[in-house]
Design a protein around this motif. Structure first.
Motif, short mmCIF file in Angstrom:
data_model
loop_
_atom_site.label_atom_id
_atom_site.label_comp_id
_atom_site.label_asym_id
_atom_site.label_seq_id
_atom_site.Cartn_x
_atom_site.Cartn_y
_atom_site.Cartn_z
N VAL A 1 -35.38 40.08 -1.06
CA VAL A 1 -35.36 41.05 0.04
C VAL A 1 -34.21 41.00 0.75
O VAL A 1 -33.26 40.38 0.66
N ASP A 2 -33.99 42.23 1.75
CA ASP A 2 -32.83 42.43 2.51
C ASP A 2 -32.82 41.74 4.01
O ASP A 2 -31.87 42.11 4.52
N GLY A 3 -33.70 40.96 4.17
CA GLY A 3 -33.83 40.23 5.63
C GLY A 3 -34.47 39.20 5.76
O GLY A 3 -35.47 38.78 4.97
N PHE A 4 -34.25 38.18 6.60
CA PHE A 4 -35.05 37.17 6.76
C PHE A 4 -36.50 37.09 7.50
O PHE A 4 -37.46 36.32 7.01
N ALA A 5 -36.63 38.20 8.12
CA ALA A 5 -38.00 38.43 8.72
C ALA A 5 -38.91 38.78 7.64
O ALA A 5 -40.37 38.33 7.18
N SER A 6 -38.35 39.51 6.55
CA SER A 6 -39.05 39.77 5.11
C SER A 6 -39.57 38.58 4.38
O SER A 6 -40.50 38.61 3.90
N ALA A 7 -38.25 37.82 4.25
CA ALA A 7 -38.53 36.54 3.64
C ALA A 7 -39.53 35.74 4.23
O ALA A 7 -40.29 35.33 3.47
N LEU A 8 -39.47 35.61 5.46
CA LEU A 8 -40.65 34.46 6.04
C LEU A 8 -42.05 35.31 5.98
O LEU A 8 -43.04 34.78 5.84
N ALA A 9 -42.00 36.52 6.11
CA ALA A 9 -43.27 37.17 6.06
C ALA A 9 -43.98 36.93 4.42
O ALA A 9 -45.13 36.85 4.31
N LEU A 10 -43.21 37.24 3.21
CA LEU A 10 -43.76 36.66 1.96
C LEU A 10 -43.98 35.35 1.99
O LEU A 10 -45.15 34.89 1.26
N ALA A 11 -43.33 34.41 2.35
CA ALA A 11 -43.21 33.07 2.43
C ALA A 11 -44.75 32.59 3.20
O ALA A 11 -45.27 31.40 2.64
N ARG A 12 -44.87 33.27 4.18
CA ARG A 12 -45.83 33.05 5.01
C ARG A 12 -47.25 33.18 4.26
O ARG A 12 -48.48 32.29 4.56
N GLY A 13 -47.31 34.10 3.34
CA GLY A 13 -48.51 34.50 2.58
C GLY A 13 -48.65 34.05 1.24
O GLY A 13 -49.65 34.54 0.64
N THR A 14 -47.59 33.20 0.61
CA THR A 14 -47.60 32.99 -0.49
C THR A 14 -47.14 31.61 -0.81
O THR A 14 -46.89 30.69 0.32
N ASP A 15 -46.74 31.10 -1.82
CA ASP A 15 -46.30 29.71 -2.19
C ASP A 15 -44.65 29.77 -2.26
O ASP A 15 -44.06 28.78 -2.73
N LEU A 16 -44.25 30.91 -1.82
CA LEU A 16 -42.72 31.06 -2.20
C LEU A 16 -41.98 30.22 -0.77
O LEU A 16 -42.65 30.10 0.27
N ILE A 17 -40.91 29.82 -1.13
CA ILE A 17 -39.86 29.19 -0.30
C ILE A 17 -38.95 30.05 0.25
O ILE A 17 -38.25 30.62 -0.49
N ALA A 18 -38.78 30.15 1.65
CA ALA A 18 -37.74 31.12 2.31
C ALA A 18 -36.76 30.06 2.72
O ALA A 18 -37.06 29.27 3.55
N THR A 19 -35.49 30.32 2.62
CA THR A 19 -34.42 29.71 3.20
C THR A 19 -33.80 30.29 4.29
O THR A 19 -33.09 31.53 3.93
N VAL A 20 -33.74 29.83 5.37
CA VAL A 20 -33.22 31.03 6.52
C VAL A 20 -32.52 29.93 7.58
O VAL A 20 -32.47 28.82 7.81
N PRO A 21 -31.72 30.80 8.55
CA PRO A 21 -31.02 30.29 9.51
C PRO A 21 -31.87 29.66 10.54
O PRO A 21 -33.09 29.96 11.09
N ASP A 22 -31.80 28.36 10.79
CA ASP A 22 -32.79 27.54 11.93
C ASP A 22 -32.85 28.37 13.20
O ASP A 22 -34.06 28.66 13.61
N ARG A 23 -31.83 28.50 13.92
CA ARG A 23 -32.12 28.93 15.35
C ARG A 23 -32.29 30.37 15.39
O ARG A 23 -33.04 30.67 16.14
N HIS A 24 -31.74 31.15 14.48
CA HIS A 24 -31.91 32.68 14.43
C HIS A 24 -33.50 33.10 14.16
O HIS A 24 -33.69 34.21 14.43
N THR A 25 -34.08 32.35 13.60
CA THR A 25 -35.51 32.69 13.04
C THR A 25 -36.47 31.57 13.66
O THR A 25 -37.76 31.80 13.09
N ARG A 26 -36.14 30.90 14.58
CA ARG A 26 -37.08 29.91 15.07
C ARG A 26 -38.51 30.69 15.43
O ARG A 26 -39.40 30.06 15.05
N ASN A 27 -38.30 31.80 16.41
CA ASN A 27 -39.74 32.30 16.47
C ASN A 27 -40.33 32.93 15.49
O ASN A 27 -41.75 33.08 15.47
N LEU A 28 -39.82 33.36 14.42
CA LEU A 28 -40.39 33.89 13.39
C LEU A 28 -40.91 33.05 12.50
O LEU A 28 -41.99 33.43 11.76
N ARG A 29 -40.56 31.72 12.70
CA ARG A 29 -41.23 30.62 11.83
C ARG A 29 -42.38 30.05 12.53
O ARG A 29 -43.01 28.98 12.13
N ALA A 30 -42.98 30.68 13.60
CA ALA A 30 -43.92 30.04 14.29
C ALA A 30 -45.24 29.71 13.48
O ALA A 30 -45.68 30.80 12.67
#
Length: 296
Positions: free
Chosen positions: A224-253
């Motif tokens: 995917v082309d962005g961290f938000a999209s990666a986390l959206a896929l990981a939230r609904g599947t068994d995929l693993i997303a590797t993302v910046p910690d501080r920059h995506t803290r709220n997105l990973r709730a």
């Protein structure tokens, strides 16, 4: 066409205000002869005597009376342009700034930034647009006022930068993911199915370089082309997303996050702006607001 001597405007303003060559000379620090020569130049330039003898004094001609207020305004405007910018009353400022921000910035820092800006300058509106690349053209042509992100080879050499914070990568998976049932090792991390964040062709990233040093290779199932999209896929599947910690803290709730089981490179997130905005006091205030929110 000969360029007019704009210094004559100041001389004319003082002459028309004082109505006396001697008094005008004293105000301008000129001798009587120098002031008389200046009046002669003004008469030649305007084609009008401007001040004529009446008894022991001088009186303005109709042309001089017509010019008096216009000349005074021109001199005032010129002085305003050339003096340093005055302090602004933030409560009265009305401006819109366009911020091109990296993925996750609005979700993580937008609310606090809006509250801070709104409390100090209620007439300032922030417009957020997505950052799709590191090209500095939008900053250069004025389409964007301020930008956040990691400096890249596409960043223009003239762009001003200020570091906001350092960030490290973490892994993120859905709650209850099999990876969370035991300590995450390099083998278990590499053995899962991954979603890769990349705007370029290819299926390798920074983490793959680190894994190769351990003799491992991960399975990239999708990109995917962005961290938000990666986390959206990981939230609904068994995929693993590797993302910046501080920059995506709220997105990973609501998701499970874990430290990577190997040395991963850190990144520095900067704000960037064009040099023409460097001295603008309101832009400088906005930069300080962004820095304050991100470094809190």
């Amino acid at each position: 066409m000969t360029t007019p001597d704009f210094n004559l405007l100041i001389t004319l303003d003082v002459l028309l205000t004082e109505g006396s060559v001697a008094r005008a000379g004293r105000r301008l620090g000129l001798s009587a002869s120098a002031m008389s020569r200046a009046l002669a130049r003004l008469r030649s330039t305007t084609g009008d005597p401007l001040l004529v003898r009446a008894g022991r004094g001088l009186v303005p001609t109709p042309r001089a009376i017509e010019l008096r207020d216009r000349v005074r305004q021109l001199v005032h405007d010129a002085e305003s342009v050339l003096r340093p910018a005055e302090a602004y009353d933030l409560q009265k400022v009305s401006r819109t700034f366009t911020l091109r921000t990296s993925d996750g910035f609005v979700e993580n820092y937008g609310p606090a930034l809006l509250l801070l800006v709104g409390s100090q300058a209620p007439g300032v509106m922030l417009r957020f647009v997505q950052k799709l690349n590191k090209d500095s053209t939008p900053l250069r042509d004025g389409a964007v006022d301020l930008e956040t992100g990691v400096i890249g080879y596409e960043t223009g050499p003239e762009v001003r930068v200020r570091a906001l914070f350092r960030d490290r990568f973490v892994g993120a998976v859905r709650a209850g993911h099999p990876l969370t049932r035991a300590p995450v090792t390099p083998d278990r991390y590499a053995g899962g199915a991954h979603v890769l964040v990349s705007r370029r062709a290819g299926v390798t990233g920074l983490m793959d370089q680190q894994l190769r040093q351990l003799g491992l290779e991960r399975n990239v199932a999708t990109t995917v082309d962005g961290f938000a999209s990666a986390l959206a896929l990981a939230r609904g599947t068994d995929l693993i997303a590797t993302v910046p910690d501080r920059h995506t803290r709220n997105l990973r709730a609501g998701m499970a996050s874990f430290a990577l089981p190997f040395d991963a490179p850190e990144i520095t997130v900067h704000m960037l702006w064009h040099p023409r905005m460097d001295a603008d006091p309101i832009h400088r205030w906005l930069r300080n607001c962004v820095h304050e929110v991100c470094s809190a």
